[in-house]
Write a protein that holds these residues in place. Structure first.
Motif, PDB file in Angstrom:
ATOM      1  N   MET A   1      40.236  29.472 -15.962  1.00 18.98           N
ATOM      2  CA  MET A   1      39.881  29.003 -14.625  1.00 18.98           C
ATOM      3  C   MET A   1      40.993  28.124 -14.037  1.00 18.98           C
ATOM      4  O   MET A   1      41.225  28.125 -12.824  1.00 18.98           O
ATOM      5  N   ILE A   2      41.676  27.381 -14.881  1.00 18.45           N
ATOM      6  CA  ILE A   2      42.828  26.602 -14.426  1.00 18.45           C
ATOM      7  C   ILE A   2      43.901  27.535 -13.874  1.00 18.45           C
ATOM      8  O   ILE A   2      44.492  27.274 -12.824  1.00 18.45           O
ATOM      9  N   ASP A   3      44.132  28.655 -14.590  1.00 18.83           N
ATOM     10  CA  ASP A   3      45.124  29.626 -14.125  1.00 18.83           C
ATOM     11  C   ASP A   3      44.725  30.229 -12.773  1.00 18.83           C
ATOM     12  O   ASP A   3      45.571  30.391 -11.877  1.00 18.83           O
ATOM     13  N   LEU A   4      43.436  30.568 -12.625  1.00 15.81           N
ATOM     14  CA  LEU A   4      42.969  31.099 -11.347  1.00 15.81           C
ATOM     15  C   LEU A   4      43.127  30.074 -10.227  1.00 15.81           C
ATOM     16  O   LEU A   4      43.503  30.411  -9.097  1.00 15.81           O
ATOM     17  N   THR A   5      42.840  28.806 -10.538  1.00 14.36           N
ATOM     18  CA  THR A   5      42.944  27.751  -9.529  1.00 14.36           C
ATOM     19  C   THR A   5      44.386  27.552  -9.097  1.00 14.36           C
ATOM     20  O   THR A   5      44.684  27.408  -7.897  1.00 14.36           O
ATOM     21  N   ARG A   6      45.312  27.536 -10.057  1.00 18.09           N
ATOM     22  CA  ARG A   6      46.727  27.390  -9.704  1.00 18.09           C
ATOM     23  C   ARG A   6      47.194  28.546  -8.834  1.00 18.09           C
ATOM     24  O   ARG A   6      47.949  28.362  -7.862  1.00 18.09           O
TER      25      ARG A   6
ATOM     26  N   THR B   1      46.340  18.172 -15.465  1.00 16.64           N
ATOM     27  CA  THR B   1      45.469  19.271 -15.855  1.00 16.64           C
ATOM     28  C   THR B   1      44.796  18.950 -17.186  1.00 16.64           C
ATOM     29  O   THR B   1      45.455  18.550 -18.141  1.00 16.64           O
ATOM     30  N   VAL B   2      43.475  19.134 -17.243  1.00 16.87           N
ATOM     31  CA  VAL B   2      42.719  18.861 -18.463  1.00 16.87           C
ATOM     32  C   VAL B   2      41.962  20.122 -18.857  1.00 16.87           C
ATOM     33  O   VAL B   2      41.089  20.594 -18.122  1.00 16.87           O
ATOM     34  N   ARG B   3      42.327  20.665 -20.025  1.00 20.54           N
ATOM     35  CA  ARG B   3      41.636  21.843 -20.559  1.00 20.54           C
ATOM     36  C   ARG B   3      40.355  21.415 -21.256  1.00 20.54           C
ATOM     37  O   ARG B   3      40.317  20.424 -21.980  1.00 20.54           O
ATOM     38  N   LEU B   4      39.308  22.203 -21.062  1.00 25.17           N
ATOM     39  CA  LEU B   4      38.035  21.933 -21.732  1.00 25.17           C
ATOM     40  C   LEU B   4      37.716  22.953 -22.803  1.00 25.17           C
ATOM     41  O   LEU B   4      36.620  22.952 -23.360  1.00 25.17           O
ATOM     42  N   ASP B   5      38.683  23.832 -23.113  1.00 28.40           N
ATOM     43  CA  ASP B   5      38.441  24.893 -24.115  1.00 28.40           C
ATOM     44  C   ASP B   5      39.646  25.039 -25.032  1.00 28.40           C
ATOM     45  O   ASP B   5      40.179  26.123 -25.207  1.00 28.40           O
ATOM     46  N   GLU B   6      40.052  23.959 -25.658  1.00 27.15           N
ATOM     47  CA  GLU B   6      41.256  23.981 -26.479  1.00 27.15           C
ATOM     48  C   GLU B   6      41.037  24.628 -27.843  1.00 27.15           C
ATOM     49  O   GLU B   6      41.958  24.757 -28.639  1.00 27.15           O
ATOM     50  N   GLY B   7      39.812  25.001 -28.149  1.00 27.01           N
ATOM     51  CA  GLY B   7      39.526  25.636 -29.422  1.00 27.01           C
ATOM     52  C   GLY B   7      39.068  24.635 -30.472  1.00 27.01           C
ATOM     53  O   GLY B   7      39.452  23.472 -30.462  1.00 27.01           O
ATOM     54  N   GLY B   8      38.196  25.101 -31.385  1.00 24.98           N
ATOM     55  CA  GLY B   8      37.721  24.226 -32.457  1.00 24.98           C
ATOM     56  C   GLY B   8      36.924  23.058 -31.892  1.00 24.98           C
ATOM     57  O   GLY B   8      36.101  23.201 -30.987  1.00 24.98           O
ATOM     58  N   VAL B   9      37.156  21.873 -32.429  1.00 24.84           N
ATOM     59  CA  VAL B   9      36.441  20.676 -31.972  1.00 24.84           C
ATOM     60  C   VAL B   9      36.848  20.301 -30.551  1.00 24.84           C
ATOM     61  O   VAL B   9      36.166  19.528 -29.899  1.00 24.84           O
ATOM     62  N   GLY B  10      37.967  20.863 -30.091  1.00 27.05           N
ATOM     63  CA  GLY B  10      38.423  20.560 -28.740  1.00 27.05           C
ATOM     64  C   GLY B  10      37.760  21.407 -27.667  1.00 27.05           C
ATOM     65  O   GLY B  10      37.980  21.178 -26.479  1.00 27.05           O
ATOM     66  N   ASP B  11      36.957  22.399 -28.084  1.00 27.95           N
ATOM     67  CA  ASP B  11      36.290  23.263 -27.112  1.00 27.95           C
ATOM     68  C   ASP B  11      35.024  22.569 -26.611  1.00 27.95           C
ATOM     69  O   ASP B  11      33.900  22.941 -26.947  1.00 27.95           O
TER      70      ASP B  11
END
Length: 502
Positions: free
Chosen positions: A59-64, A105-115
């Motif tokens: 979604m970040i990519d779509l927004t950019r 930019t802040v990702r909310l789906d970094e994978g693992g515990v970061g997702d």
């Protein structure tokens, strides 16, 4: 009985932009003359607007990609009309550029515990899921807002469809006590004259709202706390779809909202009269920290230059004999009026010369006394009730009355059409027969002047470039603002600027 009918057409709102041009269509004015704040000079306005983005990576990519697209001209592929106009590009239109950085930019789906977002959406309990989704976005916003430097001007919340599907809103079952309270309210209203007041649904909340939470309202409330405006976007904005609006129209509406939230002044009404504070007073349901249901007053106020703010008044307890005609006590009306003038003076450098108050219900004796006492030093005070009416007018041909038509019956009752045939568009853009407002004055002002104010204020929604608004801005956001303030419970939000509420 003789029926005398007088019909006149008010002048369309004459909006001011960056150059000498004054027109009633924001798209025309912005495209040809730029935003009004060009008058302030380069030292007082942003040459670049910093945009943060929060969401999953895709979604970040779509927004950019959408932000980049908005920086360039966007044609109307189906053919340009008066309603659908090409978008010249953000920089060409607003004389300011959109800028984004990886550090914003802040990702909310970094994978693992970061997702954080994926983990939140996997929660089965609706209320826990709602809270975790809210925290994922709001905590990221707080991290951007906490920076002393390198802070964006606003943040885009990129919301996947799954978030809207699973956590757009949440509703719990009422407790026994709450069910009894709601039943009393419903019974009271069932005995009242609800046929007329049901027409207010688009600006007044219903009794069920205190059992719900809305993700948009909750995020706006967190943005208020963080003092960092947000713009929520979905795939329907970022991508072209057969059923969606054309890209140029989406870009117009998105860009006007972003420019305003970042501190810009897109347009304003001409300064032809005294400094005026326009106020809309409404009520919304509030669930306090003690879980007691009350109805709280809300004032949306706007200076004649367009600067807006929202103030919440004291609560009005829900009582068994209460209908939808909720009223303030004399003390509450006094305090709310004093607060409005004080906030206006803080923002404008002095009190207004004229105060115009709008309500969808009449001002009762206690309210009139409180307002009169609080505004005794204000030279001009106009109290106006706007009542959606069952009156209909027909004219020769296939189109309804023009927007701005003011119909007066027997030199007394007046009705204003804020929807209808639009000269700027060359058509009537609505699906139903236009419904006018009855203009009721509870002060000594002119109904024609009051109607012109209402018509002008339908064009002062800085969250869109669309000119088809029916309600004046003093009342059009009442439900949304009330829902945002609900999130604070008994606490005060602190920030009052309307940029955070739209």
């Amino acid at each position: 009985m003789t029926l005398e009918l007088s019909v006149k057409e008010l002048a369309p709102p004459n909006l001011q932009f960056g150059g000498a041009l004054s027109v009633s269509d924001p798209k025309v004015g912005l495209a040809q003359a730029g935003p009004f704040d060009l008058h302030f000079g380069s030292a007082s306005r942003k040459q670049k607007i910093g945009v943060g983005i929060i969401g999953p990576q895709w979604m970040i990519d779509l927004t950019r990609a959408w932000l980049e697209r908005c920086m360039n001209p966007i044609p109307v592929l189906e053919g340009e009309t008066q309603l659908r106009r090409m978008f010249p590009g953000f920089e060409e239109t607003f004389h300011s550029a959109l800028s984004t950085k990886d550090s914003w930019t802040v990702r909310l789906d970094e994978g693992g515990v970061g997702d954080k977002l994926g983990t939140a959406l996997a929660i089965s309990d609706p209320f826990r899921r709602f809270e975790q989704v809210l925290d994922a976005y709001a905590d990221a916003l707080d991290s951007l807002a906490a920076r002393d430097s390198n802070r964006p001007d606003l943040v885009i919340m990129a919301m996947p469809d799954e978030v809207l599907k699973k956590s757009h809103s949440v509703e719990r079952s009422a407790t026994t006590e709450e069910k009894k309270a709601a039943a009393v309210i419903r019974k009271s209203r069932a005995n009242g004259q609800l046929d007329l007041f049901d027409l207010f649904e688009e600006v007044e909340q219903t009794e069920e709202d205190f059992l719900k939470r809305d993700l948009r309202h909750a995020l706006k409330a967190r943005a208020l706390r963080a003092k960092l405006p947000i713009q929520m976007v979905t795939r329907s904005l970022l991508e072209d779809t057969p059923r969606g609006q054309d890209a140029a129209t989406r870009a117009w509406n998105f860009s006007v909202g972003v420019y305003y939230k970042a501190g810009g002044v897109p347009w304003r009404l001409p300064q032809t009269g005294p400094e005026t504070c326009f106020v809309g007073i409404s009520f919304h349901h509030l669930r306090t920290t003690k879980r007691h249901i009350v109805q709280s007053s809300l004032a949306q106020a706007f200076s004649s230059e367009g600067e807006g703010f929202a103030i919440r008044g004291d609560g009005v307890p829900a009582t068994p004999d209460q209908s939808r005609n909720v009223h303030l006590s004399e003390e509450q009306a006094y305090d709310l009026s004093k607060d409005i003038v004080a906030e206006y003076a803080t923002r404008a450098g002095g009190p207004p010369v004229r105060v115009v108050m709008h309500k969808t219900t009449h001002f009762d004796a206690a309210e009139l006394a409180g307002i009169k006492a609080a505004l005794s030093d204000i030279p001009i005070v106009d109290l106006v009730t706007l009542v959606p009416s069952s009156l209909r007018l027909l004219r020769l041909g296939v189109y309804p009355p023009n927007v701005g038509t003011l119909c007066t019956i027997n030199s007394g009752t007046s009705f204003l059409f804020t929807s209808g045939f639009m000269q700027e568009l060359g058509t009537y853009p609505g699906p139903h027969v236009p419904q006018p407002f009855e203009i009721r004055m509870q002060s000594g002002g002119s109904k024609t002047e009051a109607a012109q104010d209402v018509l002008n204020l339908t064009r002062m929604n800085w969250n869109t470039a669309d000119i088809r608004g029916k309600w004046p801005v003093t009342l059009s956001f009442a439900r949304r603002v009330g829902g945002i303030l609900d999130e604070f419970g008994d606490a005060e939000p602190g920030e009052t600027s309307f940029r955070y509420f739209v």
